[in-house]
Design a protein around this motif. Structure first.
Motif, mmCIF file in Angstrom:
data_model
loop_
_atom_site.group_PDB
_atom_site.id
_atom_site.type_symbol
_atom_site.label_atom_id
_atom_site.label_comp_id
_atom_site.label_asym_id
_atom_site.label_seq_id
_atom_site.Cartn_x
_atom_site.Cartn_y
_atom_site.Cartn_z
ATOM 1 N N UNK A 142 0.799 -1.286 0.036
ATOM 2 C CA UNK A 142 -0.151 -0.010 -0.095
ATOM 3 C C UNK A 142 1.059 1.284 0.047
ATOM 4 N N UNK A 143 0.552 2.010 -0.883
ATOM 5 C CA UNK A 143 1.245 3.498 -1.121
ATOM 6 C C UNK A 143 0.101 4.605 -1.128
ATOM 7 N N UNK A 144 -1.056 4.155 -1.674
ATOM 8 C CA UNK A 144 -2.173 5.266 -1.938
ATOM 9 C C UNK A 144 -3.466 4.386 -1.895
ATOM 10 N N UNK A 145 -4.660 5.105 -1.753
ATOM 11 C CA UNK A 145 -5.826 4.421 -1.573
ATOM 12 C C UNK A 145 -6.074 3.263 -2.651
ATOM 13 N N UNK A 146 -5.679 3.701 -3.901
ATOM 14 C CA UNK A 146 -6.159 2.715 -4.746
ATOM 15 C C UNK A 146 -5.474 1.278 -4.784
ATOM 16 N N UNK A 147 -4.188 1.302 -3.907
ATOM 17 C CA UNK A 147 -3.729 -0.013 -3.711
ATOM 18 C C UNK A 147 -4.429 -0.819 -2.892
ATOM 19 N N UNK A 148 -5.606 -0.289 -2.127
ATOM 20 C CA UNK A 148 -6.368 -1.168 -1.182
ATOM 21 C C UNK A 148 -7.136 -2.152 -2.036
ATOM 22 N N UNK A 149 -7.702 -1.579 -3.230
ATOM 23 C CA UNK A 149 -8.570 -2.524 -4.048
ATOM 24 C C UNK A 149 -7.797 -3.889 -4.400
ATOM 25 N N UNK A 196 3.233 3.241 5.539
ATOM 26 C CA UNK A 196 2.068 4.054 4.691
ATOM 27 C C UNK A 196 1.372 4.923 5.619
ATOM 28 N N UNK A 197 0.346 5.699 4.978
ATOM 29 C CA UNK A 197 -0.561 6.644 5.381
ATOM 30 C C UNK A 197 -1.526 5.600 6.128
ATOM 31 N N UNK A 198 -1.501 5.648 7.531
ATOM 32 C CA UNK A 198 -2.375 4.671 8.283
ATOM 33 C C UNK A 198 -3.872 5.244 8.006
ATOM 34 N N UNK A 199 -4.045 6.453 7.831
ATOM 35 C CA UNK A 199 -5.617 6.875 7.759
ATOM 36 C C UNK A 199 -6.436 6.394 6.582
ATOM 37 N N UNK A 200 -5.635 5.664 5.446
ATOM 38 C CA UNK A 200 -6.026 5.177 4.045
ATOM 39 C C UNK A 200 -7.067 3.841 4.798
#
Length: 212
Positions: free
Chosen positions: A108-115, A147-151
């Motif tokens: 994970x680096x950005x929100x799209x990675x969560x998909x 990574x940004x945990x808030x994601x």
């Protein structure tokens, strides 16, 4: 429910004992030759013999072949396979073939990675959200990157999950507060040098979780 912890990349009797004594729910052995935490099968067997049955024994792999999986399972008396860079169809085949608990790492680096996690529903038992390492890095994890945990705040998870990436005794409480993680995974944050775990750092990390 208390937050559980996996201590990853153990390589000595002293640090393995510290993880068990401190209350880790899982310990992990690395089977990836480029990693400074890589273990021989003989070393894994010796360490696994020190781990009581109530503690999960995880083998960490990067797109492994069947022979490596089979030898590692036998040597480490593994209960769980943690797979990095392993496609969902291959993951499903390994689950069927071994019958073990499967954790699939999602970088994970950005929100799209969560998909990416969605593809492992039905193939894995748990998602391990880990920080995406720099482009071209030899290792898929264990580099102290976070990574940004808030994601993960309010994210709808397709499977049970765990949090990894740059966790230490100093920041794990904040990470749990932000993400709601019930299982956390630490490796490089508990080291004095790459691949060299520290007994005191392990104890401090597990003690920090005991206050949550």
């Amino acid at each position: 429910m208390p937050v559980r912890a996996k201590i990853c990349g153990l390589s000595t009797p002293e640090t393995t004992d510290a993880a068990v004594k401190g209350g880790a729910s899982h310990i992990a052995f690395m089977f990836f030759a480029p990693s400074p935490r890589h273990l021989s099968f003989a070393r894994a067997a010796a360490l696994a013999a020190r781990v009581p049955d109530h503690v999960g024994r995880v083998g960490v792999f990067v797109d492994p072949d069947d022979d490596l999986i089979d030898q590692a399972i036998a040597a480490g008396a593994l209960t769980t396979l943690q797979l990095h860079k392993t496609a969902p169809d291959r993951t499903a085949r390994l689950k069927l073939r071994t019958g073990l608990d499967i954790w699939s790492a999602v970088a994970v680096r950005e929100r799209a990675d969560l998909k990416t996690a969605q593809a492992f529903a039905g193939a894995a038992d748990r998602i391990l959200y880990d920080a995406k390492t720099p482009e071209g890095a030899l290792l898929p994890g264990g580099m102290g990157v976070r990574f940004d945990w808030s994601l993960l705040r309010d994210h709808r998870h397709p499977l049970p999950w765990a949090l990894s990436g740059g966790l230490t005794a100093e920041n794990v409480a904040e990470a749990v507060r932000i993400t709601g993680a019930e299982l956390v995974d630490a490796s490089s944050g508990l080291e004095t040098a790459p691949g060299i775990k520290n007994v005191d750092k392990i104890a401090a990390f597990l003690k920090a979780l005991s206050y949550l």
